[in-house]
Design a protein around this motif. Structure first.
Motif, PDB file in Angstrom:
ATOM      1  N   ALA A 160     -46.851 -20.882-118.491  1.00  0.00           N
ATOM      2  CA  ALA A 160     -45.558 -21.560-118.330  1.00  0.00           C
ATOM      3  C   ALA A 160     -44.899 -21.782-119.685  1.00  0.00           C
ATOM      4  N   SER A 161     -43.568 -21.714-119.709  1.00  0.00           N
ATOM      5  CA  SER A 161     -42.861 -21.945-120.972  1.00  0.00           C
ATOM      6  C   SER A 161     -42.980 -23.395-121.415  1.00  0.00           C
ATOM      7  N   ASN A 162     -42.991 -24.328-120.444  1.00  0.00           N
ATOM      8  CA  ASN A 162     -42.856 -25.738-120.819  1.00  0.00           C
ATOM      9  C   ASN A 162     -44.185 -26.444-121.074  1.00  0.00           C
ATOM     10  N   PHE A 163     -45.297 -25.771-120.804  1.00  0.00           N
ATOM     11  CA  PHE A 163     -46.611 -26.313-121.158  1.00  0.00           C
ATOM     12  C   PHE A 163     -47.389 -25.234-121.896  1.00  0.00           C
ATOM     13  N   VAL A 186     -54.438 -13.126-118.038  1.00  0.00           N
ATOM     14  CA  VAL A 186     -53.241 -13.936-118.310  1.00  0.00           C
ATOM     15  C   VAL A 186     -52.129 -13.054-118.857  1.00  0.00           C
ATOM     16  N   LYS A 187     -50.931 -13.245-118.300  1.00  0.00           N
ATOM     17  CA  LYS A 187     -49.733 -12.660-118.901  1.00  0.00           C
ATOM     18  C   LYS A 187     -49.113 -13.788-119.740  1.00  0.00           C
ATOM     19  N   GLY A 188     -49.225 -13.670-121.061  1.00  0.00           N
ATOM     20  CA  GLY A 188     -48.752 -14.739-121.940  1.00  0.00           C
ATOM     21  C   GLY A 188     -47.244 -14.898-121.846  1.00  0.00           C
ATOM     22  N   HIS A 189     -46.771 -16.151-121.983  1.00  0.00           N
ATOM     23  CA  HIS A 189     -45.323 -16.361-121.965  1.00  0.00           C
ATOM     24  C   HIS A 189     -44.751 -15.950-123.313  1.00  0.00           C
ATOM     25  N   SER A 190     -43.642 -15.212-123.284  1.00  0.00           N
ATOM     26  CA  SER A 190     -43.084 -14.699-124.537  1.00  0.00           C
ATOM     27  C   SER A 190     -42.491 -15.806-125.409  1.00  0.00           C
ATOM     28  N   ALA A 191     -42.389 -17.030-124.872  1.00  0.00           N
ATOM     29  CA  ALA A 191     -41.865 -18.142-125.675  1.00  0.00           C
ATOM     30  C   ALA A 191     -42.895 -18.677-126.675  1.00  0.00           C
ATOM     31  N   GLY A 222     -46.432 -10.505-123.406  1.00  0.00           N
ATOM     32  CA  GLY A 222     -45.354  -9.927-122.592  1.00  0.00           C
ATOM     33  C   GLY A 222     -44.471  -8.995-123.388  1.00  0.00           C
ATOM     34  N   GLY A 223     -43.193  -9.321-123.419  1.00  0.00           N
ATOM     35  CA  GLY A 223     -42.241  -8.506-124.154  1.00  0.00           C
ATOM     36  C   GLY A 223     -41.440  -7.618-123.231  1.00  0.00           C
ATOM     37  N   LYS A 224     -42.044  -7.221-122.112  1.00  0.00           N
ATOM     38  CA  LYS A 224     -41.307  -6.397-121.139  1.00  0.00           C
ATOM     39  C   LYS A 224     -41.703  -6.821-119.733  1.00  0.00           C
ATOM     40  N   ARG A 225     -40.777  -6.749-118.814  1.00  0.00           N
ATOM     41  CA  ARG A 225     -41.006  -7.225-117.454  1.00  0.00           C
ATOM     42  C   ARG A 225     -42.040  -6.388-116.690  1.00  0.00           C
ATOM     43  N   ASP A 226     -42.242  -5.107-117.137  1.00  0.00           N
ATOM     44  CA  ASP A 226     -43.166  -4.270-116.358  1.00  0.00           C
ATOM     45  C   ASP A 226     -44.621  -4.757-116.457  1.00  0.00           C
ATOM     46  N   PHE A 242     -48.659 -18.959-110.890  1.00  0.00           N
ATOM     47  CA  PHE A 242     -47.396 -18.792-111.637  1.00  0.00           C
ATOM     48  C   PHE A 242     -46.691 -20.134-111.751  1.00  0.00           C
ATOM     49  N   THR A 243     -46.140 -20.426-112.915  1.00  0.00           N
ATOM     50  CA  THR A 243     -45.230 -21.571-113.081  1.00  0.00           C
ATOM     51  C   THR A 243     -44.001 -21.058-113.802  1.00  0.00           C
ATOM     52  N   GLY A 244     -42.840 -21.262-113.233  1.00  0.00           N
ATOM     53  CA  GLY A 244     -41.634 -20.766-113.888  1.00  0.00           C
ATOM     54  C   GLY A 244     -40.433 -20.899-112.987  1.00  0.00           C
ATOM     55  N   VAL A 247     -36.082 -17.762-109.605  1.00  0.00           N
ATOM     56  CA  VAL A 247     -35.688 -16.353-109.542  1.00  0.00           C
ATOM     57  C   VAL A 247     -36.878 -15.452-109.911  1.00  0.00           C
ATOM     58  N   GLY A 248     -37.519 -15.755-111.053  1.00  0.00           N
ATOM     59  CA  GLY A 248     -38.660 -14.946-111.488  1.00  0.00           C
ATOM     60  C   GLY A 248     -39.818 -15.048-110.517  1.00  0.00           C
ATOM     61  N   GLY A 249     -40.102 -16.264-110.089  1.00  0.00           N
ATOM     62  CA  GLY A 249     -41.218 -16.488-109.159  1.00  0.00           C
ATOM     63  C   GLY A 249     -40.988 -15.772-107.838  1.00  0.00           C
ATOM     64  N   GLY A 267     -46.923 -19.834-106.552  1.00  0.00           N
ATOM     65  CA  GLY A 267     -45.830 -20.065-107.499  1.00  0.00           C
ATOM     66  C   GLY A 267     -45.390 -21.516-107.469  1.00  0.00           C
ATOM     67  N   GLU A 268     -45.273 -22.108-108.645  1.00  0.00           N
ATOM     68  CA  GLU A 268     -44.739 -23.469-108.751  1.00  0.00           C
ATOM     69  C   GLU A 268     -43.372 -23.311-109.373  1.00  0.00           C
ATOM     70  N   LEU A 269     -42.340 -23.552-108.581  1.00  0.00           N
ATOM     71  CA  LEU A 269     -40.996 -23.143-108.970  1.00  0.00           C
ATOM     72  C   LEU A 269     -40.097 -24.361-109.236  1.00  0.00           C
TER      73      LEU A 269
HETATM   74  P1  NAP Z   1     -39.362 -17.464-115.951  1.00  0.00           P
HETATM   75  O1  NAP Z   1     -38.177 -16.821-116.517  1.00  0.00           O
HETATM   76  O2  NAP Z   1     -39.524 -17.425-114.483  1.00  0.00           O
HETATM   77  O3  NAP Z   1     -40.641 -16.775-116.632  1.00  0.00           O
HETATM   78  C1  NAP Z   1     -41.962 -17.126-116.281  1.00  0.00           C
HETATM   79  C2  NAP Z   1     -42.875 -15.927-116.485  1.00  0.00           C
HETATM   80  O4  NAP Z   1     -42.619 -14.932-115.505  1.00  0.00           O
HETATM   81  C3  NAP Z   1     -42.692 -15.235-117.825  1.00  0.00           C
HETATM   82  O5  NAP Z   1     -43.972 -14.754-118.227  1.00  0.00           O
HETATM   83  C4  NAP Z   1     -41.767 -14.094-117.515  1.00  0.00           C
HETATM   84  O6  NAP Z   1     -41.910 -13.018-118.402  1.00  0.00           O
HETATM   85  C5  NAP Z   1     -42.238 -13.711-116.119  1.00  0.00           C
HETATM   86  N1  NAP Z   1     -41.179 -13.159-115.279  1.00  0.00           N
HETATM   87  C6  NAP Z   1     -40.052 -13.796-114.869  1.00  0.00           C
HETATM   88  N2  NAP Z   1     -39.339 -12.993-114.059  1.00  0.00           N
HETATM   89  C7  NAP Z   1     -40.011 -11.825-113.961  1.00  0.00           C
HETATM   90  C8  NAP Z   1     -39.771 -10.610-113.270  1.00  0.00           C
HETATM   91  N3  NAP Z   1     -38.681 -10.434-112.528  1.00  0.00           N
HETATM   92  N4  NAP Z   1     -40.685  -9.634-113.400  1.00  0.00           N
HETATM   93  C9  NAP Z   1     -41.785  -9.796-114.163  1.00  0.00           C
HETATM   94  N5  NAP Z   1     -42.063 -10.918-114.843  1.00  0.00           N
HETATM   95  C10 NAP Z   1     -41.189 -11.931-114.741  1.00  0.00           C
HETATM   96  O7  NAP Z   1     -39.466 -18.981-116.359  1.00  0.00           O
HETATM   97  P2  NAP Z   1     -39.408 -19.697-117.790  1.00  0.00           P
HETATM   98  O8  NAP Z   1     -39.116 -18.716-118.874  1.00  0.00           O
HETATM   99  O9  NAP Z   1     -40.638 -20.484-117.921  1.00  0.00           O
HETATM  100  O10 NAP Z   1     -38.232 -20.760-117.712  1.00  0.00           O
HETATM  101  C11 NAP Z   1     -37.021 -20.458-117.253  1.00  0.00           C
HETATM  102  C12 NAP Z   1     -36.739 -21.338-116.077  1.00  0.00           C
HETATM  103  O11 NAP Z   1     -37.902 -21.610-115.274  1.00  0.00           O
HETATM  104  C13 NAP Z   1     -36.243 -22.700-116.443  1.00  0.00           C
HETATM  105  O12 NAP Z   1     -34.869 -22.687-116.686  1.00  0.00           O
HETATM  106  C14 NAP Z   1     -36.632 -23.532-115.222  1.00  0.00           C
HETATM  107  O13 NAP Z   1     -35.640 -23.511-114.259  1.00  0.00           O
HETATM  108  C15 NAP Z   1     -37.845 -22.874-114.677  1.00  0.00           C
HETATM  109  N6  NAP Z   1     -39.096 -23.583-114.950  1.00  0.00           N
HETATM  110  C16 NAP Z   1     -39.668 -24.299-113.955  1.00  0.00           C
HETATM  111  C17 NAP Z   1     -40.874 -24.906-114.175  1.00  0.00           C
HETATM  112  C18 NAP Z   1     -41.566 -25.662-113.104  1.00  0.00           C
HETATM  113  O14 NAP Z   1     -42.595 -26.222-113.397  1.00  0.00           O
HETATM  114  N7  NAP Z   1     -41.107 -25.680-111.893  1.00  0.00           N
HETATM  115  C19 NAP Z   1     -41.508 -24.806-115.393  1.00  0.00           C
HETATM  116  C20 NAP Z   1     -40.918 -24.060-116.396  1.00  0.00           C
HETATM  117  C21 NAP Z   1     -39.709 -23.440-116.142  1.00  0.00           C
HETATM  118  P3  NAP Z   1     -41.226 -13.030-119.865  1.00  0.00           P
HETATM  119  O15 NAP Z   1     -42.162 -13.812-120.748  1.00  0.00           O
HETATM  120  O16 NAP Z   1     -41.193 -11.597-120.223  1.00  0.00           O
HETATM  121  O17 NAP Z   1     -39.898 -13.653-119.722  1.00  0.00           O
END
Ligand code: NAP
Length: 509
Positions: A160-163, A186-191, A222-226, A242-244, A247-249, A267-269
């Motif tokens: 997760a980006s935030n932890f 683990v797929k490391g977060h690019s942040a 990471g670095g690329k979505r693939d 997954f935490t993120g 849209v990505g989740g 997924g925790e979204l």
């Molecule tokens: P994110 O953009 O969903 O990215 C999370 C992980 O998933 C990253 O490793 C990212 O890869 C990968 N990813 C995302 N979309 C993908 C796709 N379509 N195909 C393949 N891999 C994909 O989330 P984030 O960067 O942590 O934060 C952005 C947003 O997430 C925030 O604005 C917030 O809304 C939300 N968020 C929610 C929580 C929660 O706990 N609910 C926590 C953190 C963030 P890359 O590293 O290559 O980008």
């Protein structure tokens, strides 16, 4: 300590089953401050290599006993502690989070590892059940049945980006998987690639010290979505943590569902974590609650999944006291640094969404640039909120929306309209009991955790914690991603019928 290098320059490699692997193509980190470094970009080929090694490791690691795995988890905690200053140094640079926060998060991460060690030592997570054989039973004899929870195989984890610590390379999902007996890729977060690199180094050292198969852990930057897409679709991966973002989740969840063999995607979204201030509580201590809300809303620049983004409160002077106190406290909180440029610009886009609506009044706004974010406060009516679905979407950052109601029944109507949430909070006093009794059953259907007279940020890592909830809070309402119950995501029940004692899993014997 094995592998605890002192040079603070990251090498930028992936860790694939015990081997540090460099690639020709690199991405450059984007630290909030300090030096940017180059990191190898992951690839589907590396994903394949890590998953095959994880599968091979499973044949040993999946059959270790709980005590061996508990010692392994505790050793990871020791190795992380041994690298504490290096982790804090690069972590603060990459994320902009203050040192105290990263030190606290490191403590949470190592406590989490030790909590899971204790949990699996106790053994009750196995949920062993035994039906004795009844050979004389009529009309049919009953066979002997044993049930035990077994690890599911290799799992994928998205940091997760935030932890950067507690939910990344050695975070909650990884710990739950390793505790269960599942190898982890683990797929490391690019942040925060540098933070992940050092934590991976700590896990690697623990693997060596505990003689665990090397394929039990891999980190692919990471670095690329693939990379993420190949990982969730790899046939040897049996579940994903997954935490993120929603849209990505959702994109990765859909890929899991479309696989020839669909797998669970935990997924925790997103969540707006609504907070309801009932009338007597607003009258007695509206200002105090408003101030507390502002504190919760701005903690960590509002970048918590449990951030209470929406407050529902009465119109009139009692509600005004709440709003004014929140505004005053938010005004005195200066701009904070967001985790990434992308998250900062998503925050600004969220503000624009509110600014563009006539039915929403801005109470506090400011122009921010770069990675900086100042608190924002908006107000709308229950009626306007109910007509505009977009107002219920999460804005990741220190943004609060106050919904003013005209009557108690508005709260119930609003509660019914909320989507799935990680948390829902009620502030109540004695005179609010009747309303609280009507509201709680509604909120229980909406959220994974219900709070009374508190604030949802600060999630306890404990046995009874639930950090999950109906979609879109999570993609699997039966699961939690925090607390010891999270291990259940990576286990499955197996029944052994008339299997001789010598052949039963060692956990049963
Ligand atoms: P994110 O953009 O969903 O990215 C999370 C992980 O998933 C990253 O490793 C990212 O890869 C990968 N990813 C995302 N979309 C993908 C796709 N379509 N195909 C393949 N891999 C994909 O989330 P984030 O960067 O942590 O934060 C952005 C947003 O997430 C925030 O604005 C917030 O809304 C939300 N968020 C929610 C929580 C929660 O706990 N609910 C926590 C953190 C963030 P890359 O590293 O290559 O980008």
């Amino acid at each position: 300590m094995d592998g605890a290098q002192t040079d603070s320059t990251p090498h930028g490699k992936h860790l694939i089953a015990g081997e540090w692997v460099a690639c020709d193509t690199t991405f450059t980190s984007e630290p909030a401050h300090g030096t940017a470094y180059d990191y190898s970009i992951g690839s589907p080929e590396l994903v394949d290599r890590a998953c095959k090694a994880a599968e091979e490791a499973f044949w040993v690691y999946g059959y270790t006993n709980s005590i061996q795995r508990a010692v392994f988890l505790e050793t990871i905690a020791d190795e992380i502690e041994a690298r504490g200053p290096r982790i804090t140094s690069i972590g603060t640079s990459e994320t902009g989070l203050p040192s105290a926060r990263l030190e606290g998060e490191r403590g949470r991460t190592t406590s989490q590892l030790r909590l899971f060690a204790e949990h699996i030592r106790k053994g009750d997570y196995l949920d062993i059940r035994h039906d004795k054989a009844l050979p004389e039973r009529q009309p049919l004899p009953r066979p002997e049945l044993y049930m035990v929870q077994r690890p599911i195989g290799p799992i994928a984890v998205f940091g997760a980006s935030n932890f950067p610590l507690a939910f990344s390379a050695a975070g909650g999902d990884t710990v739950a998987g390793l505790a269960a007996g599942c190898p982890v890729v683990v797929k490391g977060h690019s942040a925060h690639p540098g933070t992940s690199e050092i934590v991976a180094e700590a896990i690697h050292a623990a693997i060596t010290r505990c003689d665990v198969p090397k394929g039990a852990f891999s980190l692919i930057q990471g670095g690329k979505r693939d990379v993420g897409q190949a990982l969730v679709q790899h046939p040897l991966i049996k579940a994903v943590g997954f935490t993120g973002s929603l849209v990505g989740g959702r994109a990765l969840f859909d890929l899991c569902a479309r696989r020839p063999e669909p797998i669970p995607f935990f997924g925790e979204l997103g969540s707006v974590n609504p907070m309801f201030i009932l009338s007597q509580a607003a009258k007695a201590r509206g200002a105090e609650i408003g101030k507390g809300w502002a504190g919760s809303l701005t903690m960590g620049a509002g970048q918590f999944c449990t951030n209470p983004g929406i407050a529902v409160v009465t119109g009139g002077p009692d509600g005004d006291a709440f709003v004014n106190a929140a505004k005053e406290a938010l005004t005195s909180t200066g701009p904070q640094v967001m985790l990434t440029d992308g998250i900062a610009s998503a925050y600004r886009a969220g503000k624009t969404r509110f600014d563009s609506r006539n039915a929403v009044q801005p109470l506090l706004t400011s122009a921010d640039e770069g990675r900086s974010a100042s608190p924002s406060l908006y107000e709308t009516s229950a009626e306007s909120y109910l007509q505009d679905h977009a107002l219920g979407e999460e804005v990741f950052g220190p943004l609060g929306l106050v919904i003013r109601i005209t009557g108690a029944e508005d709260m119930e109507t609003l509660a019914k309209r909320f989507e799935g949430q990680l948390t829902a909070t009620i502030h109540m006093d004695e005179g609010d009991s009747n309303q609280a009794r009507r509201l709680l059953p509604i909120l229980e259907r909406k959220a994974g955790r219900l709070l009374v007279n508190g604030f949802p940020t600060g999630v306890e890592v404990a046995d009874a914690m639930v950090h999950g909830g109906p979609y879109p809070a999570s993609t699997n309402f039966g699961a939690t991603s925090v607390g010891t119950l999270s291990i259940r995501r990576f286990l499955r029940p197996v029944c052994y019928q008339n299997v001789p004692a010598d052949f039963l899993p060692m956990d049963i014997a």
